[in-house]
Design a protein around this motif. Structure first.
Motif, PDB file in Angstrom:
ATOM      1  N   ALA A 131      -6.311  -1.059  28.254  1.00  0.00           N
ATOM      2  CA  ALA A 131      -5.170  -1.901  28.588  1.00  0.00           C
ATOM      3  C   ALA A 131      -4.591  -2.557  27.336  1.00  0.00           C
ATOM      4  N   GLY A 132      -5.460  -2.976  26.421  1.00  0.00           N
ATOM      5  CA  GLY A 132      -4.989  -3.546  25.156  1.00  0.00           C
ATOM      6  C   GLY A 132      -4.232  -2.536  24.319  1.00  0.00           C
ATOM      7  N   CYS A 133      -4.690  -1.289  24.335  1.00  0.00           N
ATOM      8  CA  CYS A 133      -3.985  -0.232  23.602  1.00  0.00           C
ATOM      9  C   CYS A 133      -2.585  -0.023  24.176  1.00  0.00           C
ATOM     10  N   VAL A 134      -2.494   0.007  25.501  1.00  0.00           N
ATOM     11  CA  VAL A 134      -1.193   0.213  26.139  1.00  0.00           C
ATOM     12  C   VAL A 134      -0.249  -0.939  25.806  1.00  0.00           C
ATOM     13  N   THR A 135      -0.757  -2.167  25.843  1.00  0.00           N
ATOM     14  CA  THR A 135       0.076  -3.321  25.500  1.00  0.00           C
ATOM     15  C   THR A 135       0.564  -3.234  24.061  1.00  0.00           C
ATOM     16  N   ALA A 136      -0.337  -2.846  23.147  1.00  0.00           N
ATOM     17  CA  ALA A 136       0.056  -2.711  21.747  1.00  0.00           C
ATOM     18  C   ALA A 136       1.110  -1.632  21.569  1.00  0.00           C
ATOM     19  N   LEU A 137       0.945  -0.530  22.256  1.00  0.00           N
ATOM     20  CA  LEU A 137       1.874   0.593  22.103  1.00  0.00           C
ATOM     21  C   LEU A 137       3.185   0.358  22.841  1.00  0.00           C
ATOM     22  N   ARG A 138       3.159  -0.480  23.861  1.00  0.00           N
ATOM     23  CA  ARG A 138       4.375  -0.807  24.593  1.00  0.00           C
ATOM     24  C   ARG A 138       5.438  -1.404  23.648  1.00  0.00           C
ATOM     25  N   ASP A 139       4.955  -2.161  22.664  1.00  0.00           N
ATOM     26  CA  ASP A 139       5.866  -2.821  21.721  1.00  0.00           C
ATOM     27  C   ASP A 139       6.213  -1.946  20.524  1.00  0.00           C
ATOM     28  N   ARG A 140       5.836  -0.681  20.577  1.00  0.00           N
ATOM     29  CA  ARG A 140       6.080   0.222  19.451  1.00  0.00           C
ATOM     30  C   ARG A 140       6.756   1.506  19.943  1.00  0.00           C
ATOM     31  N   ALA A 198     -11.459  -6.797  20.670  1.00  0.00           N
ATOM     32  CA  ALA A 198     -10.151  -6.381  20.167  1.00  0.00           C
ATOM     33  C   ALA A 198      -9.077  -6.613  21.223  1.00  0.00           C
ATOM     34  N   ARG A 199      -8.009  -7.289  20.831  1.00  0.00           N
ATOM     35  CA  ARG A 199      -6.876  -7.527  21.716  1.00  0.00           C
ATOM     36  C   ARG A 199      -5.689  -6.701  21.236  1.00  0.00           C
ATOM     37  N   ALA A 200      -4.625  -6.737  22.003  1.00  0.00           N
ATOM     38  CA  ALA A 200      -3.468  -5.891  21.699  1.00  0.00           C
ATOM     39  C   ALA A 200      -2.955  -6.109  20.282  1.00  0.00           C
ATOM     40  N   ALA A 201      -2.949  -7.362  19.834  1.00  0.00           N
ATOM     41  CA  ALA A 201      -2.430  -7.643  18.491  1.00  0.00           C
ATOM     42  C   ALA A 201      -3.267  -6.961  17.419  1.00  0.00           C
ATOM     43  N   GLN A 202      -4.606  -7.053  17.555  1.00  0.00           N
ATOM     44  CA  GLN A 202      -5.481  -6.422  16.555  1.00  0.00           C
ATOM     45  C   GLN A 202      -5.383  -4.894  16.621  1.00  0.00           C
ATOM     46  N   ILE A 203      -5.306  -4.363  17.828  1.00  0.00           N
ATOM     47  CA  ILE A 203      -5.207  -2.906  17.982  1.00  0.00           C
ATOM     48  C   ILE A 203      -3.903  -2.402  17.367  1.00  0.00           C
ATOM     49  N   GLY A 204      -2.801  -3.082  17.681  1.00  0.00           N
ATOM     50  CA  GLY A 204      -1.512  -2.673  17.135  1.00  0.00           C
ATOM     51  C   GLY A 204      -1.473  -2.761  15.621  1.00  0.00           C
ATOM     52  N   GLN A 205      -2.045  -3.838  15.068  1.00  0.00           N
ATOM     53  CA  GLN A 205      -2.059  -3.984  13.612  1.00  0.00           C
ATOM     54  C   GLN A 205      -2.900  -2.897  12.954  1.00  0.00           C
ATOM     55  N   ALA A 206      -4.019  -2.540  13.578  1.00  0.00           N
ATOM     56  CA  ALA A 206      -4.865  -1.480  13.025  1.00  0.00           C
ATOM     57  C   ALA A 206      -4.123  -0.146  13.023  1.00  0.00           C
ATOM     58  N   ILE A 207      -3.424   0.157  14.101  1.00  0.00           N
ATOM     59  CA  ILE A 207      -2.646   1.399  14.159  1.00  0.00           C
ATOM     60  C   ILE A 207      -1.574   1.401  13.077  1.00  0.00           C
ATOM     61  N   ASP A 208      -0.862   0.273  12.938  1.00  0.00           N
ATOM     62  CA  ASP A 208       0.187   0.171  11.909  1.00  0.00           C
ATOM     63  C   ASP A 208      -0.387   0.389  10.522  1.00  0.00           C
ATOM     64  N   ASN A 209      -1.548  -0.234  10.240  1.00  0.00           N
ATOM     65  CA  ASN A 209      -2.138  -0.138   8.903  1.00  0.00           C
ATOM     66  C   ASN A 209      -2.544   1.293   8.574  1.00  0.00           C
ATOM     67  N   VAL A 210      -3.155   1.970   9.545  1.00  0.00           N
ATOM     68  CA  VAL A 210      -3.610   3.338   9.288  1.00  0.00           C
ATOM     69  C   VAL A 210      -2.416   4.271   9.082  1.00  0.00           C
ATOM     70  N   LEU A 211      -1.348   4.061   9.840  1.00  0.00           N
ATOM     71  CA  LEU A 211      -0.163   4.907   9.685  1.00  0.00           C
ATOM     72  C   LEU A 211       0.576   4.631   8.383  1.00  0.00           C
ATOM     73  N   ALA A 212       0.549   3.376   7.937  1.00  0.00           N
ATOM     74  CA  ALA A 212       1.337   2.999   6.751  1.00  0.00           C
ATOM     75  C   ALA A 212       0.618   3.280   5.441  1.00  0.00           C
ATOM     76  N   ASP A 213      -0.702   3.268   5.448  1.00  0.00           N
ATOM     77  CA  ASP A 213      -1.483   3.408   4.219  1.00  0.00           C
ATOM     78  C   ASP A 213      -1.922   4.863   4.062  1.00  0.00           C
ATOM     79  N   ASP A 214      -1.360   5.548   3.089  1.00  0.00           N
ATOM     80  CA  ASP A 214      -1.655   6.966   2.891  1.00  0.00           C
ATOM     81  C   ASP A 214      -3.103   7.235   2.496  1.00  0.00           C
ATOM     82  N   SER A 215      -3.838   6.199   2.060  1.00  0.00           N
ATOM     83  CA  SER A 215      -5.213   6.433   1.618  1.00  0.00           C
ATOM     84  C   SER A 215      -6.097   6.895   2.780  1.00  0.00           C
ATOM     85  N   TYR A 216      -5.794   6.437   3.983  1.00  0.00           N
ATOM     86  CA  TYR A 216      -6.602   6.855   5.130  1.00  0.00           C
ATOM     87  C   TYR A 216      -6.424   8.346   5.404  1.00  0.00           C
ATOM     88  N   ARG A 217      -5.191   8.800   5.364  1.00  0.00           N
ATOM     89  CA  ARG A 217      -4.955  10.232   5.586  1.00  0.00           C
ATOM     90  C   ARG A 217      -5.524  11.062   4.432  1.00  0.00           C
TER      91      ARG A 217
END
Length: 371
Positions: free
Chosen positions: A228-237, A325-344
């Motif tokens: 449910a937290g993932c869905v809330t985070a993704l709803r805003d993206r 983990a709440r929606a805010a933390q989940i959303g921020q983690a997704i944003d960070n992994v997508l934005a930082d090329d070092s993870y890929r």
């Protein structure tokens, strides 16, 4: 020889297919209902019934380890052993392949004297997850020694979880680190499998980055809040799209850019993914990294905290606390992994190590050498 756990069967399916393609005869011993669903049509199966108690969703930490060993693995070994021995007598195999949690196979190898290999479908035992808990490690060692003395070879000295002939590890040191066990470990990387035929609305996917979310089929109840937290985070993206696996059917009212399904053709979806959010199950982690897809991992129990630590240490993702983990933390983690090329980039390095390791082909060749 496999336990009644899907994640412990899937990696060996590709190896069995490779062995059959080379002209070898392959048979399975395990739960016939599970194997009928996971194996190719026409596979030879010796039914070994192995009831497993349902573990309460709120069991964590040492209580989870105790339940795993006291209530599951040790009784499972005793329940499976007669059927495994009967299968060996009927089939007369040249080599045994024993999943690390199908301890009856190791005991049967002791009693028959056949060469055997361990199938380590998770790297957690190779990394010694109990190193920081010596009392727990000693307790597990005592359980295994008692099992070997009662049902195996009393003169043997090796750990039942690790064959002295060969341990097939479906990972690489780029992710798991160097092994701490003395057994002969052969890192083969993931054995790619064909996705099970599952109806899926591919037309719903477009060119936006795809987030794949899954906490595994066994965590349908305990994963409700996290999903449910993932869905809330993704709803805003809405600039992203997502596929969320919801085996319990608990989610509703999601926006169009979030596709919720009870079951998906996971490997095919992963081919399209930009980031994976999961419970750090070993198969999902390796299948993601095999496609150079970075991760957000929220481990729940068992080997998952160890696998999550491996992902973070390798630089291929970030870790969240599953229960907090709440929606805010989940959303921020997704944003960070997508934005930082070092993870890929780290995921790409692990992907390359997987390709070099050889997968099912290398595993089959190692097994041929035992015969």
């Amino acid at each position: 020889m496999v336990p009644p756990f899907t994640g412990h069967v899937n990696p060996m399916v590709a190896v069995a297919v490779e062995l059959a393609a080379r002209g070898h005869q392959v048979a399975w011993a395990g739960d016939p209902v599970l194997l009928a669903r996971l194996l190719p049509a026409g596979s030879k199966v010796f039914p070994v019934w192995s009831p497993v108690p349902e573990r309460p969703a709120d069991v964590r930490g040492f209580a989870a380890w105790r339940f795993l060993w006291d209530r599951t693995l040790i009784p499972l070994a005793q329940a499976m052993l007669p059927g495994v021995l009967e299968a060996i007598e009927l089939w007369e195999p040249s080599v045994l392949v024993v999943d690390q949690q199908a301890l009856a196979g190791a005991l049967a190898a002791h009693r028959t004297g056949l060469p055997w290999a361990t199938s380590a479908t998770t790297s957690s035992e190779i990394a010694d997850p109990l190193a920081a808990m010596p009392a727990v490690r000693q307790w597990v060692s005592g359980l295994l020694t008692d099992l070997r003395l009662r049902f195996g070879d009393p003169m043997a000295t090796h750990d039942l979880r690790f064959s002295p002939h060969l341990v097939l590890a479906f990972t690489t040191s780029a992710l798991a680190g160097e092994p701490v066990v003395t057994a002969p470990v052969r890192f083969v990387g993931p054995a790619r499998r064909t996705a099970l035929p599952v109806e899926f609305p591919w037309e719903r996917l477009d060119e936006r980055p795809l987030v794949f979310v899954s906490v595994g089929t066994l965590n349908a109840d305990s994963g409700a809040g996290f999903l449910a937290g993932c869905v809330t985070a993704l709803r805003d993206r809405p600039d992203l799209q997502a596929v969320v696996v919801d085996p319990g059917g608990i989610l509703d009212g999601v926006p169009d850019h979030i596709l919720v399904r009870r079951e998906v053709p996971q490997t095919d979806v992963l081919d399209r993914a930009a980031v994976v959010v999961c419970h750090a199950g070993h198969n999902t982690v390796c299948e993601a990294l095999d496609r150079a897809v970075p991760l957000v991992v929220a481990p729940i129990r068992d080997d998952q905290p160890v696998i999550a630590d491996q992902v973070v240490r390798a630089g291929a993702g970030v870790r969240l606390r599953f229960a907090h983990a709440r929606a805010a933390q989940i959303g921020q983690a997704i944003d960070n992994v997508l934005a930082d090329d070092s993870y890929r980039a780290a995921a790409k390095r692990i992907q390359e190590s997987f390709a070099h390791a050889g997968g099912a082909t290398a595993a089959a060749t190692s097994l041929e050498a035992l015969g």
